[in-house]
Design an enzyme around this catalytic site. Structure first.
Site, mmCIF file in Angstrom:
data_model
loop_
_atom_site.group_PDB
_atom_site.id
_atom_site.type_symbol
_atom_site.label_atom_id
_atom_site.label_comp_id
_atom_site.label_asym_id
_atom_site.label_seq_id
_atom_site.Cartn_x
_atom_site.Cartn_y
_atom_site.Cartn_z
ATOM 1 C CB SER A 173 57.619 19.117 25.002
ATOM 2 O OG SER A 173 57.456 20.423 24.555
ATOM 3 C CG ASP B 109 50.733 21.244 28.689
ATOM 4 O OD1 ASP B 109 50.875 22.404 28.261
ATOM 5 O OD2 ASP B 109 51.341 20.266 28.221
ATOM 6 C CG HIS C 27 54.586 22.044 28.148
ATOM 7 N ND1 HIS C 27 53.980 20.977 27.532
ATOM 8 C CD2 HIS C 27 55.793 22.189 27.540
ATOM 9 C CE1 HIS C 27 54.781 20.492 26.592
ATOM 10 N NE2 HIS C 27 55.880 21.207 26.577
#
Lengths: 375, 375
Positions: free
Chosen positions: B152, B318, B351
């Site tokens: 991320s 995700d 995610h």
């Protein structure tokens, strides 16, 4: 020349004949705001009832005045030569129970107190929303609808209507919706409600008498919702990384920066001018609680009563109500041997596609209505 | 037996050697909080730098005390026999600049005023976050890292590091990220910032001296974020329509109802106890502004400097950082003839998969590190 329409209001329930809600409560005075387009034929066989979505209202088509810049929310679909052709059909759209655009809701006056209901308004369901609409079409002299149609929360109503009043309609167009609200969709609504409920101006819903409404909370809720209504790729193409104004440099600047941010601010600001925060709370609760299963062991069982010919429509980029949800409905109807058409329409516009003038969408609706009429 | 670690702090910049930021501002006093696991070998060739994500911190692994219930956020990956094997590697993780867990950020004392910076803290970028970390590894005696890794926002740092300091590393593991933040991801962050900025307790960021922080805004932001971190189907399976407590009936009840709602409330409440609202604003602005293109006409051009062998990892569910974003990076690196592995790992957890103990994920990282070490 702009076609004109006006919103009418009718008192459908009073103390002698209150509206009985699913929760057990009764509402003594229930007004419904509605619009109609086209003319009902002599045998009353050409009526189509349109259900609006969360932020919609009875003003589905045409203009209220010649000076209006925008027509009703579904005008691309409703009118002369359009799929819901006002030369052929008599179209009805009513503001939902719990709403704030003319129909009775939390901002209406509670006849017992002479003050706005606020949170003394009882909880409502999608089924409850249908009851005044059923009474409305009876008042208009319609025993059987040619068709119903709705997207999103409107699609929930279309599905629920086909279950609750199976012999009252010939066809149903069920668009961009799901048999129950998904956990993700509940979650987004839930955060929106949290924003409203925690806005200091909400005051447990009793904000009508003073000037300060919980607009920050409502704006936050609308901005969250708005993101979920858009397609990922269409957002990227529309906004990408375009910067709306020059970046500040050595000083932080939290004012709008990327275009998508100012777009969301604009959408939020315009929404709070026209919508009641309590209505947002009540209607999203009804949506989240929507569950066509109603305790049945599977969807085919839950839809056993349905008699209407149906068309189910999803949109490829709709991630909030993805096509898998529509397909659940289609499969259950097929198991029940219901005449069912299904279209997954290619569109980049996400959930909001049902509000976009798309030729394939219009063709699908037109074709379904023509086939209904020919029978 | 629990492996123990402690967070250390080091002053890396002072008035004589301030940190120069991308915006042009200088920060005179910059402290960095960091943890290390394992031992640096004599040639200093076994060091791996881990970058944390938005809500993470330097406590990537092990326990601070024997009584701690939870280890660091990446403990499933870091330790004896784990992919980041502390028997082989020397692992470093530092809290980012702008953070609130020991490194200098908006809640730190501004040496010029003796008060917390608040919004007098200058804006920071992902590149700025790397500068103290680069100085930290030099301080630790490391000239060249064996590897970097992050998911991320941590993946943004890993990508940016490979561009900014191309000869300082052998390999990079770039997980669940994108070359620029997408319009949708910016939009979600933007609504979260709006919620904080419009919280009456924010007071233009100057809330440190009194007891009331903008926790409602921060909680709203976290709840929005949290939904975007989860997979749609795993949410459905985990929560579905389970109702947390009995429904009220004829009286509306806005308290938690579906399990997913109470889960989000819990997540929001625990986050606000440990995170500074201004840090959330500054870090999300840095994420939204992340743009590895940096004016280059295409991504291959933008990544031209990269020398590191890379592994790019995405997760099937995700939707916030979808695999298409990872593939953009992979293709650009391949065009540049960089030794690049790509894994799209099947996972239902959205995610947040990069924070989940998934055998395929661990095997991929282990294999990549083994190959790096063998060279």
């Amino acid at each position: 020349m702009k076609a004109l329409a006006k919103t009418e209001k009718i008192l459908l329930y009073d103390r002698s004949d209150p509206l009985e809600l699913d929760c057990g409560a009764e509402l003594p005075n229930v007004e419904v705001a509605f619009e109609t387009y086209g003319k009902l034929n002599s045998r009353a066989t050409n009526a189509i009832l349109i259900f609006h979505a969360l932020s919609g209202d009875a003003h589905a088509a045409f203009y209220h005045t010649k000076d209006d810049k925008k027509p009703g929310w579904g005008d691309f679909m409703i009118g002369q030569g359009k799929p819901f052709d006002t030369e052929k059909y008599f179209i009805i759209c009513a503001n939902v129970l719990g709403g704030c655009k003319g129909s009775t809701g939390p901002s209406s006056t509670n006849p017992d107190t002479g003050k706005p209901y606020g949170t003394s308004f009882p909880p409502i369901t999608i089924s409850d929303m249908l009851k005044p609409q059923k009474k409305l079409i009876e008042y208009l002299g319609i025993k059987r609808l040619l068709c119903t149609a709705g997207g999103s929360m409107g699609g929930m109503q279309a599905l629920q209507w086909a279950v609750n009043y199976p012999s009252s309609l010939e066809g149903a167009i069920i668009i961009a919706t799901s048999p129950t609200h998904t956990a993700q969709a509940i979650a987004f609504n839930s955060v929106g409600r949290y924003a409203i409920l925690s806005d200091p101006n909400w005051k447990t819903g009793d904000y009508y008498h003073n000037g300060s409404r919980p607009l920050i909370g409502l704006k936050t809720a609308r901005m969250i919702g708005h993101i979920t209504y858009l397609g990922q790729l269409s957002m990227e193409e529309k906004f990408g990384r375009k910067i709306q104004e020059g970046k500040g440099c050595s000083k932080i600047d939290f004012s709008k920066e990327f275009e998508v941010e100012s777009y969301l601010q604009y959408q939020g600001d315009s929404f709070v001018k026209r919508f009641d925060p309590n209505s947002y709370l009540y209607i999203t609760k009804a949506i989240d609680a929507f569950d066509i299963y109603n305790g049945k062991k599977n969807l085919a069982q839950a839809l056993k009563n349905v008699q209407a010919k149906t068309m189910v429509i999803s949109f490829t980029s709709d991630w909030l109500y993805p096509k898998e949800e529509s397909l659940k409905i289609v499969k259950a109807l097929k198991i029940n041997s219901i005449d069912t058409a299904y279209c997954n329409i290619d569109s980049p516009y996400g959930h909001d596609s049902f509000l976009v003038d798309l030729p394939k969408f219009k063709d699908a609706v037109k074709g379904f209505l023509k086939a209904l009429g020919d029978r």
